[in-house]
Design an enzyme around this catalytic site. Sequence first.
Site, PDB file in Angstrom:
ATOM      1  N   LYS A 138      -6.999  -0.924  11.476  1.00  0.00           N
ATOM      2  CA  LYS A 138      -6.451  -1.234  10.107  1.00  0.00           C
ATOM      3  C   LYS A 138      -5.196  -0.540   9.991  1.00  0.00           C
ATOM      4  O   LYS A 138      -4.238  -0.901   9.563  1.00  0.00           O
ATOM      5  CB  LYS A 138      -7.510  -1.045   9.299  1.00  0.00           C
ATOM      6  CG  LYS A 138      -7.118  -1.716   7.823  1.00  0.00           C
ATOM      7  CD  LYS A 138      -6.280  -0.654   6.860  1.00  0.00           C
ATOM      8  CE  LYS A 138      -5.935  -1.177   5.603  1.00  0.00           C
ATOM      9  NZ  LYS A 138      -5.229  -0.477   4.858  1.00  0.00           N
TER      10      LYS A 138
ATOM     11  N   HIS B 267      -1.806  10.615   0.117  1.00  0.00           N
ATOM     12  CA  HIS B 267      -2.198   9.296  -0.339  1.00  0.00           C
ATOM     13  C   HIS B 267      -2.282   9.292  -1.809  1.00  0.00           C
ATOM     14  O   HIS B 267      -1.645   8.541  -2.410  1.00  0.00           O
ATOM     15  CB  HIS B 267      -3.435   9.003   0.358  1.00  0.00           C
ATOM     16  CG  HIS B 267      -3.662   7.298  -0.055  1.00  0.00           C
ATOM     17  ND1 HIS B 267      -3.080   6.679   0.781  1.00  0.00           N
ATOM     18  CD2 HIS B 267      -4.524   6.880  -0.867  1.00  0.00           C
ATOM     19  CE1 HIS B 267      -3.679   5.246   0.349  1.00  0.00           C
ATOM     20  NE2 HIS B 267      -4.175   5.561  -0.906  1.00  0.00           N
TER      21      HIS B 267
ATOM     22  N   ASP C 289       3.978 -14.860  11.478  1.00  0.00           N
ATOM     23  CA  ASP C 289       2.692 -15.276  11.204  1.00  0.00           C
ATOM     24  C   ASP C 289       1.724 -13.989  11.259  1.00  0.00           C
ATOM     25  O   ASP C 289       1.220 -13.751  12.404  1.00  0.00           O
ATOM     26  CB  ASP C 289       2.366 -16.449  11.816  1.00  0.00           C
ATOM     27  CG  ASP C 289       0.967 -16.997  11.517  1.00  0.00           C
ATOM     28  OD1 ASP C 289       0.398 -16.444  10.757  1.00  0.00           O
ATOM     29  OD2 ASP C 289       1.015 -18.209  11.803  1.00  0.00           O
TER      30      ASP C 289
ATOM     31  N   GLU D 211       0.684  -1.204   0.128  1.00  0.00           N
ATOM     32  CA  GLU D 211      -0.003  -0.131  -0.126  1.00  0.00           C
ATOM     33  C   GLU D 211       0.754   1.094  -0.074  1.00  0.00           C
ATOM     34  O   GLU D 211       1.754   1.503   0.802  1.00  0.00           O
ATOM     35  CB  GLU D 211      -0.986   0.110   1.314  1.00  0.00           C
ATOM     36  CG  GLU D 211      -1.922   1.135   1.182  1.00  0.00           C
ATOM     37  CD  GLU D 211      -2.933   0.960   2.595  1.00  0.00           C
ATOM     38  OE1 GLU D 211      -3.146   0.041   2.962  1.00  0.00           O
ATOM     39  OE2 GLU D 211      -3.227   2.023   2.762  1.00  0.00           O
TER      40      GLU D 211
HETATM   41  C1  MEV Z   1      -5.501   3.288   5.340  1.00  0.00           C
HETATM   42  O1  MEV Z   1      -4.895   2.480   4.948  1.00  0.00           O
HETATM   43  C2  MEV Z   1      -5.597   3.467   6.799  1.00  0.00           C
HETATM   44  C3  MEV Z   1      -6.237   4.696   7.406  1.00  0.00           C
HETATM   45  O2  MEV Z   1      -7.748   4.716   6.856  1.00  0.00           O
HETATM   46  C4  MEV Z   1      -6.223   4.328   8.964  1.00  0.00           C
HETATM   47  C5  MEV Z   1      -7.188   5.374   9.856  1.00  0.00           C
HETATM   48  O3  MEV Z   1      -8.078   5.787   9.232  1.00  0.00           O
HETATM   49  O4  MEV Z   1      -6.762   5.685  10.567  1.00  0.00           O
HETATM   50  C6  MEV Z   1      -5.706   6.032   6.933  1.00  0.00           C
END
Ligand code: MEV
Length: 448
Positions: free
Chosen positions: A282, A395, A298, A86
Amino acid sequence: MQDKVKAGFSKLSKKDKLKWVAQQFADSPESAERDLTNFWLSDESLQRVFDGFSENTISNFILPYGVAPNFLINGRLYTVPMVIEESSVVAAASSAAKYWLDRGGFHTTILSTQKVGQVHFSWAGDHQLMMSVVDELREYLLRDVVHLTANMEKRGGGVTGISLLDYTHLEPEYYQLRVSFETCDSMGANFINSVLEEFGNGLERFVAEHPVFEGGPREVDIVMAILSNYTPECLVRAWVECPVADLSEGQFEKETPLFAEKFAKAVRIAHIDPYRAVTHNKGIFNGIDAVVLATANDFRAIEACGHAFAARDGQYRSLSYCTIENGIFRFWLDIPLAVGTVGGLTRLHPLAARSLEMLGNPSATELMGVIAVTGLAQNFAALRSLVTTGIQQGHMKMHLTNILNHLGAAESEMEAAFHNFSDKVITFTAVRDFIETLRKTPAADNVY
Ligand code: MEV
């Protein structure tokens, strides 16, 4: 889709497996074969090592291997290896590392290192009888596995506890041996599973032979013996802290207290709302998984455990916390991380070995700290963007490269696109239109 059953596939040679797959599924079998073969390693013996990791291998699936330098952790500087596809993740980790470098760096502490295994079994007798022998059973079982535990004990590990749990009120005749382990620098899956299977055998013998079970059923049915990937007692804490005033940086200078409050609020929201908590966590796993992968640990186990831990009070919540007290901003993460730095693929995969070397060949506990810090750094970088500029600005800049590669842009076209989109919204369509126009425009008229 596959049109008919393929018998004996696993017996085919690697080349024949690849050929079969290409012929079955590709519009152009020759080019599919070429693509899949292109990723074979030129070093045949190394390729054999890779093929040995799995089954029915026909190629290698590569991921970018990046590094995030300047992580100051407990006073030591680390360059952290990260395997992730990513865009922005490695850049975000690097920028958070740099930011905290000037503010005391990251800190970690190991809260516990226990792993867990279970023997699930059925027994049809009086449950009070079974529960009455627990102390004897424990001693019997431990004596029985000395041949398996002796080496681990020499390294300071072994079996650290055995409890017998009666679940007959939830499932007829169901009991569990819950066993805790210390596995030192290894993740310990093979050690734990071998001991558990031996415990299963010992339990059967114990019930068959012990006088207390005379007249009662002498048979135990072992349902399964397996480690648990839920390791809430293999826990590390990572944190950063500094006076709120020291958080100030460039564009946020005047708004620092507001930034700190907004940041803390964003963390609290992830404790209140599971929809936000999942995305928040995430982001933490963007960092964690990347280091777990780079060290050939793992990642499925780490993810499963981390998410279960995030829901330990019955609701899925943020894994990180933030407080502002007496002018001090404190941001931390508690996370269970059952990882190893010996055994498994950690040394067999040449790049995992390089990752560990890059980290100074850490112990498992030191690696737990590095991984947790990378997760916290990632979370910090994501929230910092979210509560200030928004995430898309950074991003999409990174994503622009992917779009341009997808469109097969030449280097000069890339340069022109980066220049053009430096102050514009980046979308796939906008970039495609830009490149198409560029290609139609005579070189002399290009003024980028
Ligand atoms: C993107 O891979 C991860 C985010 O969405 C985490 C978040 O919103 O805190 C930017």
